[in-house]
Each structure stands twice: as C-alpha cells, then as structure tokens.
Scaffold this motif. Structure first.
Motif, short mmCIF file in Angstrom:
data_model
loop_
_atom_site.label_atom_id
_atom_site.label_comp_id
_atom_site.label_asym_id
_atom_site.label_seq_id
_atom_site.Cartn_x
_atom_site.Cartn_y
_atom_site.Cartn_z
N THR A 44 49.47 34.91 39.23
CA THR A 44 50.12 34.64 40.51
C THR A 44 50.45 33.16 40.59
O THR A 44 50.15 32.39 39.67
N SER A 45 51.03 32.75 41.68
CA SER A 45 51.37 31.33 41.86
C SER A 45 50.14 30.47 42.06
O SER A 45 50.22 29.25 41.97
N HIS A 46 48.97 31.10 42.30
CA HIS A 46 47.76 30.35 42.61
C HIS A 46 46.57 30.70 41.72
O HIS A 46 45.65 29.89 41.60
N ARG A 47 46.58 31.89 41.10
CA ARG A 47 45.38 32.35 40.38
C ARG A 47 45.75 33.17 39.16
O ARG A 47 46.89 33.62 38.99
N ILE A 48 44.73 33.37 38.30
CA ILE A 48 44.75 34.41 37.27
C ILE A 48 43.78 35.48 37.71
O ILE A 48 42.59 35.20 37.93
N LEU A 49 44.27 36.70 37.86
CA LEU A 49 43.43 37.82 38.28
C LEU A 49 43.20 38.75 37.09
O LEU A 49 44.11 38.96 36.27
N TRP A 50 41.99 39.30 36.99
CA TRP A 50 41.67 40.27 35.92
C TRP A 50 40.86 41.39 36.53
O TRP A 50 39.95 41.15 37.34
N GLN A 51 41.20 42.62 36.15
CA GLN A 51 40.45 43.75 36.69
C GLN A 51 40.42 44.91 35.71
O GLN A 51 41.31 45.08 34.87
N ASP A 52 39.35 45.69 35.82
CA ASP A 52 39.26 46.98 35.14
C ASP A 52 38.66 47.96 36.15
O ASP A 52 38.68 47.71 37.36
N LYS A 53 38.10 49.06 35.67
CA LYS A 53 37.59 50.08 36.59
C LYS A 53 36.34 49.63 37.33
O LYS A 53 36.02 50.18 38.39
N SER A 54 35.63 48.64 36.82
CA SER A 54 34.35 48.27 37.41
C SER A 54 34.30 46.86 37.98
O SER A 54 33.32 46.50 38.63
N ALA A 55 35.29 46.02 37.73
CA ALA A 55 35.19 44.63 38.17
C ALA A 55 36.56 44.05 38.48
O ALA A 55 37.57 44.47 37.89
N GLN A 56 36.59 43.08 39.41
CA GLN A 56 37.80 42.32 39.74
C GLN A 56 37.41 40.83 39.78
O GLN A 56 36.51 40.45 40.52
N ILE A 57 38.10 40.01 38.97
CA ILE A 57 37.72 38.62 38.76
C ILE A 57 38.95 37.73 38.97
O ILE A 57 40.07 38.15 38.71
N GLU A 58 38.72 36.49 39.43
CA GLU A 58 39.81 35.55 39.60
C GLU A 58 39.46 34.20 38.99
O GLU A 58 38.28 33.82 38.89
N LEU A 59 40.50 33.48 38.56
CA LEU A 59 40.37 32.11 38.06
C LEU A 59 41.46 31.27 38.73
O LEU A 59 42.65 31.49 38.46
N PRO A 60 41.11 30.31 39.58
CA PRO A 60 42.14 29.48 40.23
C PRO A 60 42.91 28.64 39.21
O PRO A 60 42.31 28.07 38.29
N LEU A 61 44.22 28.55 39.36
CA LEU A 61 45.02 27.71 38.47
C LEU A 61 44.70 26.23 38.66
O LEU A 61 44.98 25.42 37.78
N SER A 62 44.11 25.88 39.79
CA SER A 62 43.80 24.47 40.06
C SER A 62 42.75 23.91 39.12
O SER A 62 42.64 22.69 38.98
N VAL A 63 41.96 24.78 38.45
CA VAL A 63 40.92 24.29 37.53
C VAL A 63 41.40 24.31 36.09
O VAL A 63 40.66 23.91 35.19
#
Length: 380
Positions: A44-63
């Motif tokens: 996205t314009s602000h984050r990297i999102l990752w997901q599967d059937k059991s988890a949803q994770i984000e990484l801010p692009l600011s870091v």
C-alpha cells in the motif's frame, strides 16, 4: 528485524491506497526461515501487508531504509530484501519479540518480485505516509463536524479546495524529492573528497604506515562505498597484476550470488560500474584476468567449451554443481537451457554449457529434435 512486524486487521485506513498484491510469498528474518510461508503480500502507500489463513501482519514503509532484489539460486527463489531502521518508538505487538538481523527478506515463490521491487521503490521515494498520514476508520465524529466537512466538499468552492489541496501535495512531493537529491549530491561530493584525502595520506606516508594501519585505511574507504581504483599512473608496470587483485575482490562476492560463474561481458559491466569514472578497456580486463590463476586469487578466468570466456570461483565444486543441475532436470522430467537459465538466474549460454558438462559426466542425456535441444536424466 522481524521484530518490526506487527499484527493488523488487514483493513486499509483512510488516506491509504492499495498498490499491488502477490501470492506465494514467504517471510524470512534475515536469511532465516520463519513460520510465515506462502502467504499473500500487499503493498500500500503506507505499509507492506502479509496474510495467510492464520495470521495478518504489517510492516510500515516508514521503517524501510531501502529495498533491493536477491536473484534466485539453486536453493531459493528471488527475494526482496528490505533493510530496516531501528526506531525509538515503542514496539507494537507482533509475531516476533526480538531479532538479531537488520533486514527482512520476502521470498517470491510464484514470481512477481521485479514488479513489486519497482513499486516499493517508487513509494519509498514518494513518502506518501508523510504527506497524508493514515486515519483510523473507527474514529467517530460529531454531527457538527460532519456537517462542516460536507459544506467544504460540495459546490464550486469544494472543487476549488480539492484542486488546491492536490496541487499542495504535488508541490510538497516535488520539493521533497529535489531536497533529497541535493542532499545526496552534497554527500557524494563530501565522500569523494574524504576518499581522495585518505588516499593522498596513504601515498605520502607509505613508508611510515604499518601494514595494519594501511589495511585499516582501506577498510574505511570500502565502508564508505568508495575505493581507490587501480590506474596505470599509480600502478605502473604492475598495472595488470594489481588490476587482477582488484577484479578478484569485486567479483568474489558477486560470484557467490550468481551461482559461482559469470560471463566476461557481465563482469566487464559490473567492474566499470563499480569503478565510476576510472573505466577500463576490454583488453585491460582480459590481460588482468590471465594473471588471476598465477596469483592464487579466489577468482579465475575459464574458457567454456563453446569458446565463451567466463569468471568462476577457484574453490567451486564442479561435480556438486552438475549433480544439482541433474537433480533439477530429474524433478522437471526434462530441461532446456532456457528453463535452467530462468530457474537459477544465469545467462542462457552458460546454462547450455552447464547442461552439456553434466552430459559429459554421464549425468544427463540429450534429445535434439525439431522442438529444440533438451536434456533428460541418464537412466543407463
């Protein structure tokens, strides 16, 4: 730095825009595998999102400091490497409590790494998370603020305000880009001046410096990303032997990342890119390469059976590499040079040489038909 990953609900916030998505992506903490494999990654314009059937994770692009690609090898697919900063803000709850690495690697098992890298680099330049901070979708507003917002968004005045806002955002983005470019140019000039000063001091005090001090000065130059390239003026009669040592030091790491073999043309482009303005000719490259073996350097020149010249690591295990190629051919039933080149990230001409060498060792056999040259596991 997998500890920078945080849990998320996966929903886009107000002001956040989705860029692209790709399936079959795994998360590695540095080069170490994690339990988060083959999920859906979204930029996205602000984050990297990752997901599967059991988890949803984000990484801010600011870091994210910068991102780069690591080409596929015999044991792994192409990877997107994100080097992260160690921020001072409180750590948010996430899948990892700590990490000893400075990077996160996203392994693209179903392709799409090149496009994702290009798009994330564009977003890191735009820095839209600074221009338009996200707002939570759960924030409640009063009736009066809602009415006021509607009055600003309707009619001709609302259109004018919207256009003016867009112009301000574009102006801030362009101004920020030019400021970053000016800072980069200024820092580059300072780095060049520092490297020249250190190189001059080494030259003036060559007899007074111990070998340890010389090595330390050289490490400082390399840590800056600028080395003092060998020239005919500085090396004199030892130019080609000195150049051979420089070639070996530059190509050794690159060869480890490219399956231990590189064509002469690829090496020529890489060397001149590393030397900057001090370019060398193809003749100088070849004349320096012939000295590598006699100097017992970790890189040597090799002439393939087709006459193509290439560089390879001196300690390269030929039989082991050919056995891995034979295993790939067996898992795919058959293998062409194009397929092998795409699979392990080497030039087609080198892939063809590798397959022919495996045939010479009796590991493969060929089928040369109107459909082209293919190699099959040798069952005899």
């Amino acid at each position: 730095m997998a500890d920078r990953l945080a849990w998320t609900d996966g929903q886009l916030h107000v002001g956040e825009v989705m860029i692209t998505s790709q399936n079959g992506v795994s998360i590695n903490d540095g080069s170490e595998k994690t339990d988060y494999q083959k999920g859906l990654i979204t930029l996205t314009s602000h984050r990297i999102l990752w997901q599967d059937k059991s988890a949803q994770i984000e990484l801010p692009l600011s870091v994210v400091i910068f991102s780069e690609k690591k080409d596929a090898s015999l044991t792994s697919k192409a990877r997107l490497i994100c080097t992260l900063s160690r921020g001072q803000e409180p750590k948010r709850p996430g899948p990892f409590a700590s990490s000893r690495h400075d990077e996160i690697q996203f392994e693209f098992r179903e392709g799409g790494c090149n496009d994702f890298l290009r798009l994330i680099q564009e977003e890191l330049v735009k820095k839209r998370w600074l221009l338009q901070p996200v707002k939570s979708t759960t924030t409640t507003t009063t009736m009066s603020s809602t009415t006021s917002d509607r009055s600003h968004r309707t009619g001709i005045s609302g259109i004018e305000n919207h256009l003016q806002h867009q112009l301000n955002v574009q102006h801030q983005s362009i101004s920020g880009a030019f400021q970053d470019l000016n800072k980069l140019m200024q820092q580059a000039k300072e780095m060049v001046n520092i490297s020249k000063t250190i190189a001059t001091k080494i030259q003036e005090k060559r007899n007074d410096l111990t070998s340890d001090e010389t090595i330390r000065f050289r490490s400082y130059l390399l840590s800056l990303g600028i080395d003092n390239p060998v020239t005919k003026e500085s090396a004199g009669n030892q130019y080609h032997t000195s150049l051979a040592k420089e070639l070996s030091s530059v190509l050794e790491k690159a060869l480890k990342d490219t399956n231990g073999i590189m064509t002469l043309s690829d090496a020529y482009c890489r060397i001149n890119r590393a030397r900057g303005y001090e370019l060398i000719s193809p003749e100088d490259l070849l004349n320096a390469a012939v000295h590598m073996e006699e100097l017992n350097l970790p890189v040597r020149l090799r002439v393939l059976s087709s006459g193509t010249k290439s560089f390879e690591l001196t300690n390269r295990n030929e039989k082991k590499d050919l056995q891995e190629i034979a295993n790939l051919a067996e898992s795919s039933i058959s293998m062409s040079a194009d397929q092998l080149a795409n699979l392990i990230g080497i030039p087609v001409i080198v892939a063809r040489e590798r397959l022919i060498a495996a045939e010479t060792y009796g590991l493969l056999c060929r089928d040369d038909s109107i459909e082209g040259l293919r190699f099959y596991p040798n069952q005899f």
